[in-house]
Design a protein around this motif. Structure first.
Motif, PDB file in Angstrom:
ATOM      1  N   ALA A 240      -8.252   4.651 -12.322  1.00  0.00           N
ATOM      2  CA  ALA A 240      -8.582   3.950 -10.939  1.00  0.00           C
ATOM      3  C   ALA A 240      -7.374   2.954 -10.690  1.00  0.00           C
ATOM      4  O   ALA A 240      -7.047   2.678  -9.508  1.00  0.00           O
ATOM      5  CB  ALA A 240      -9.829   2.979 -11.044  1.00  0.00           C
ATOM      6  N   GLN A 241      -6.849   2.181 -11.645  1.00  0.00           N
ATOM      7  CA  GLN A 241      -5.702   1.160 -11.180  1.00  0.00           C
ATOM      8  C   GLN A 241      -4.407   1.637 -11.315  1.00  0.00           C
ATOM      9  O   GLN A 241      -3.371   1.147 -10.720  1.00  0.00           O
ATOM     10  CB  GLN A 241      -5.982  -0.001 -12.140  1.00  0.00           C
ATOM     11  N   GLY A 242      -4.159   2.734 -12.000  1.00  0.00           N
ATOM     12  CA  GLY A 242      -2.848   3.449 -12.301  1.00  0.00           C
ATOM     13  C   GLY A 242      -2.385   4.411 -11.621  1.00  0.00           C
ATOM     14  O   GLY A 242      -1.377   4.746 -11.087  1.00  0.00           O
ATOM     15  N   TYR A 243      -3.253   5.472 -11.630  1.00  0.00           N
ATOM     16  CA  TYR A 243      -2.947   6.603 -11.215  1.00  0.00           C
ATOM     17  C   TYR A 243      -2.907   6.709  -9.796  1.00  0.00           C
ATOM     18  O   TYR A 243      -1.775   7.565  -9.264  1.00  0.00           O
ATOM     19  CB  TYR A 243      -4.329   7.903 -11.639  1.00  0.00           C
ATOM     20  N   PRO A 244      -3.420   6.251  -8.587  1.00  0.00           N
ATOM     21  CA  PRO A 244      -3.221   6.201  -7.364  1.00  0.00           C
ATOM     22  C   PRO A 244      -1.679   5.744  -7.028  1.00  0.00           C
ATOM     23  O   PRO A 244      -0.890   6.148  -6.347  1.00  0.00           O
ATOM     24  CB  PRO A 244      -4.134   5.377  -6.727  1.00  0.00           C
ATOM     25  N   THR A 245      -1.374   4.720  -7.784  1.00  0.00           N
ATOM     26  CA  THR A 245      -0.069   4.289  -7.760  1.00  0.00           C
ATOM     27  C   THR A 245       0.981   5.400  -7.970  1.00  0.00           C
ATOM     28  O   THR A 245       1.931   5.833  -7.214  1.00  0.00           O
ATOM     29  CB  THR A 245       0.609   3.329  -8.769  1.00  0.00           C
ATOM     30  N   LEU A 246       0.834   6.376  -9.155  1.00  0.00           N
ATOM     31  CA  LEU A 246       1.597   7.611  -9.360  1.00  0.00           C
ATOM     32  C   LEU A 246       1.723   8.395  -8.248  1.00  0.00           C
ATOM     33  O   LEU A 246       2.632   9.049  -7.962  1.00  0.00           O
ATOM     34  CB  LEU A 246       1.367   8.166 -10.750  1.00  0.00           C
ATOM     35  N   LEU A 247       0.751   8.469  -7.735  1.00  0.00           N
ATOM     36  CA  LEU A 247       0.601   9.870  -6.686  1.00  0.00           C
ATOM     37  C   LEU A 247       1.105   9.196  -5.264  1.00  0.00           C
ATOM     38  O   LEU A 247       1.982  10.161  -4.846  1.00  0.00           O
ATOM     39  CB  LEU A 247      -0.891   9.991  -6.237  1.00  0.00           C
ATOM     40  N   ARG A 248       0.764   8.026  -5.127  1.00  0.00           N
ATOM     41  CA  ARG A 248       1.382   7.384  -3.896  1.00  0.00           C
ATOM     42  C   ARG A 248       2.989   7.267  -3.976  1.00  0.00           C
ATOM     43  O   ARG A 248       3.661   7.383  -2.655  1.00  0.00           O
ATOM     44  CB  ARG A 248       0.709   6.093  -3.257  1.00  0.00           C
TER      45      ARG A 248
ATOM     46  N   MET B  64      -6.524  13.927  -4.646  1.00  0.00           N
ATOM     47  CA  MET B  64      -5.092  13.864  -4.278  1.00  0.00           C
ATOM     48  C   MET B  64      -5.435  13.642  -2.535  1.00  0.00           C
ATOM     49  O   MET B  64      -4.510  12.675  -2.073  1.00  0.00           O
ATOM     50  CB  MET B  64      -4.192  14.847  -4.500  1.00  0.00           C
ATOM     51  N   ASP B  65      -5.761  14.496  -1.778  1.00  0.00           N
ATOM     52  CA  ASP B  65      -5.675  14.519  -0.653  1.00  0.00           C
ATOM     53  C   ASP B  65      -6.736  13.255   0.019  1.00  0.00           C
ATOM     54  O   ASP B  65      -6.436  12.868   1.289  1.00  0.00           O
ATOM     55  CB  ASP B  65      -6.492  15.522  -0.011  1.00  0.00           C
ATOM     56  N   GLU B  66      -7.254  12.512  -0.745  1.00  0.00           N
ATOM     57  CA  GLU B  66      -7.866  11.133  -0.393  1.00  0.00           C
ATOM     58  C   GLU B  66      -6.959  10.040  -0.412  1.00  0.00           C
ATOM     59  O   GLU B  66      -7.001   8.996   0.077  1.00  0.00           O
ATOM     60  CB  GLU B  66      -9.459  11.028  -0.972  1.00  0.00           C
ATOM     61  N   VAL B  67      -6.037  10.102  -1.120  1.00  0.00           N
ATOM     62  CA  VAL B  67      -5.173   8.968  -1.627  1.00  0.00           C
ATOM     63  C   VAL B  67      -3.898   9.297  -0.763  1.00  0.00           C
ATOM     64  O   VAL B  67      -3.528   8.131  -0.480  1.00  0.00           O
ATOM     65  CB  VAL B  67      -4.854   9.121  -3.212  1.00  0.00           C
ATOM     66  N   LEU B  68      -3.344  10.325  -0.375  1.00  0.00           N
ATOM     67  CA  LEU B  68      -2.211  10.602  -0.012  1.00  0.00           C
ATOM     68  C   LEU B  68      -2.358  10.787   1.568  1.00  0.00           C
ATOM     69  O   LEU B  68      -3.314  11.343   2.168  1.00  0.00           O
ATOM     70  CB  LEU B  68      -1.232  11.790  -0.533  1.00  0.00           C
ATOM     71  N   THR B  69      -1.410  10.469   2.443  1.00  0.00           N
ATOM     72  CA  THR B  69      -1.271  10.908   3.792  1.00  0.00           C
ATOM     73  C   THR B  69      -1.233  12.455   3.656  1.00  0.00           C
ATOM     74  O   THR B  69      -0.674  13.073   2.590  1.00  0.00           O
ATOM     75  CB  THR B  69      -0.194  10.204   4.463  1.00  0.00           C
TER      76      THR B  69
END
Length: 360
Positions: free
Chosen positions: A78-86, A185-190
């Protein structure tokens, strides 16, 4: 390997980290590039909570995001993986204050792995340990390009007994349900960044393992990248014939029926190619994101789709008591299992698979 720094390495912590990292990288023989477009490994620095993507122009470029993670850091997904993706990165390093002189360095991988280099009073030792985590990526060569040839023999356009065994294996793989919960991924990234991730990493969607089976001495059938493993039927779209690896072009040579727009073969095709070429008795290979007790494992967490990961697995297969029927752990990732057939592999592993892959 050339490397470069981009972004904002201008805070006290980032300046200290970039200096120490550059020192150890150059001591290990890597060359610093002042222009990021000349580098094979790019370290992208950005402030906490403000990921800025570095859009590489080539698939062969690796990106390591460097930032600060929130405190307390209790949930790496929750705290780290979205940063990697973005950040559109292959690896993320999050720095967190520690009781020592140096911060803890938390590493997040694309496979949702998480491991830590703890802060220490000796910065030299600290950066050597940080480098040990980065080195597999710094020294790796991706093999995810495909050379498509519409020359599959007509009698194979609708598949054969081997592709039907792959269909059965795909259904069994789906039933195992071993992949960590897929991250949306599609919810985190543009939409733009999501398209970029799919292009760079050669994926058609979220995957959860792959299967292959030998066709003859040289060729093998393999599942495509990012397809629904529970319904592997269409030749050229779901299942592909891998003919060879072209080292000059660094690409897998794939055959498909004329008139079918092929999908890219699984990212692990280079690993399977190495194993099949060395061991003619191996008839099938299964890869999935689970674990088994008491198995040998690769020493380093090499990125998926690299020659180095393929070689590391092939080396362990070679040393097995029976290379034709062995299980190899991929560090912080999952398992590769060889067998005489896919049905035989599933019979062997049934009831022995652990859902959680150990991370260290």
């Amino acid at each position: 390997m050339t490397f470069a720094f981009v972004g904002s390495p201008d805070s006290d912590t980032f300046r200290w980290f970039s200096r120490g990292l550059r020192t150890v990288m150059e001591a290990e023989g890597h060359r610093y590039a002042t222009r990021p477009d000349e580098a094979k490994l790019v370290f992208n620095f950005f402030p906490k909570g403000r990921p800025r993507p570095f859009r590489r122009q080539a698939q062969a470029v690796f990106v390591c995001a460097v930032t600060e993670f929130p405190v307390p850091f209790t949930d790496h997904i929750a705290q780290g993986y979205p940063t990697l993706l973005r950040a559109l990165a292959n690896l993320a390093v999050g720095l967190i204050p520690s009781s020592g002189n140096d911060p803890d360095a938390h590493f997040i991988t694309m496979e949702q792995g998480h491991y830590v280099v703890p802060g220490a009073s000796d910065s030299g030792t600290y950066f050597e340990r940080v480098y040990a985590r980065i080195e597999p990526m710094a020294s790796s060569t991706l093999v995810i390009d495909n050379s498509f040839q519409p020359d599959l023999p007509e009698e194979l356009w609708d598949g054969d007994d081997i592709t039907r065994s792959i269909y059965r294996a795909g259904r069994k793989l789906d039933e195992l349900d071993l992949l960590p919960a897929p991250f949306p991924m599609d919810e985190v990234l543009t939409p733009r960044d999501f398209r970029h991730v799919k292009r760079i990493f050669g994926i058609g969607g979220l995957s959860y393992g792959n299967v292959s089976a030998r066709f003859d001495d040289q060729w093998f059938w393999m599942s495509a990248s990012g397809v629904d493993k529970s319904n592997l039927q269409k030749i050229g779209r779901d299942i592909l014939m891998v003919k060879d690896y072209d080292p000059e072009r660094n690409t897998m040579v794939v055959s498909h029926p004329p008139g079918v727009e092929p999908r890219r073969v699984s990212v692990d095709a280079i690993e399977h190619w190495m194993i099949y070429r060395e061991h003619p008795g191996i008839g099938a290979i299964l890869h999935f994101h689970g674990w088994m007790e008491g198995i040998p494992s690769t020493e380093f967490n090499y990125p998926c789709g690299t020659r180095e990961l393929g070689q590391a697995v092939a080396d362990i297969v070679r040393e097995a008591d029976d290379p034709n029927r062995c299980v190899v752990g991929l560090k912080n990732h999952g398992l590769t299992v060889t067998g005489t057939s896919l049905d035989e592999i599933f019979d062997r592993v049934e009831g022995k698979v652990l859902r959680t892959v150990p991370m260290d």
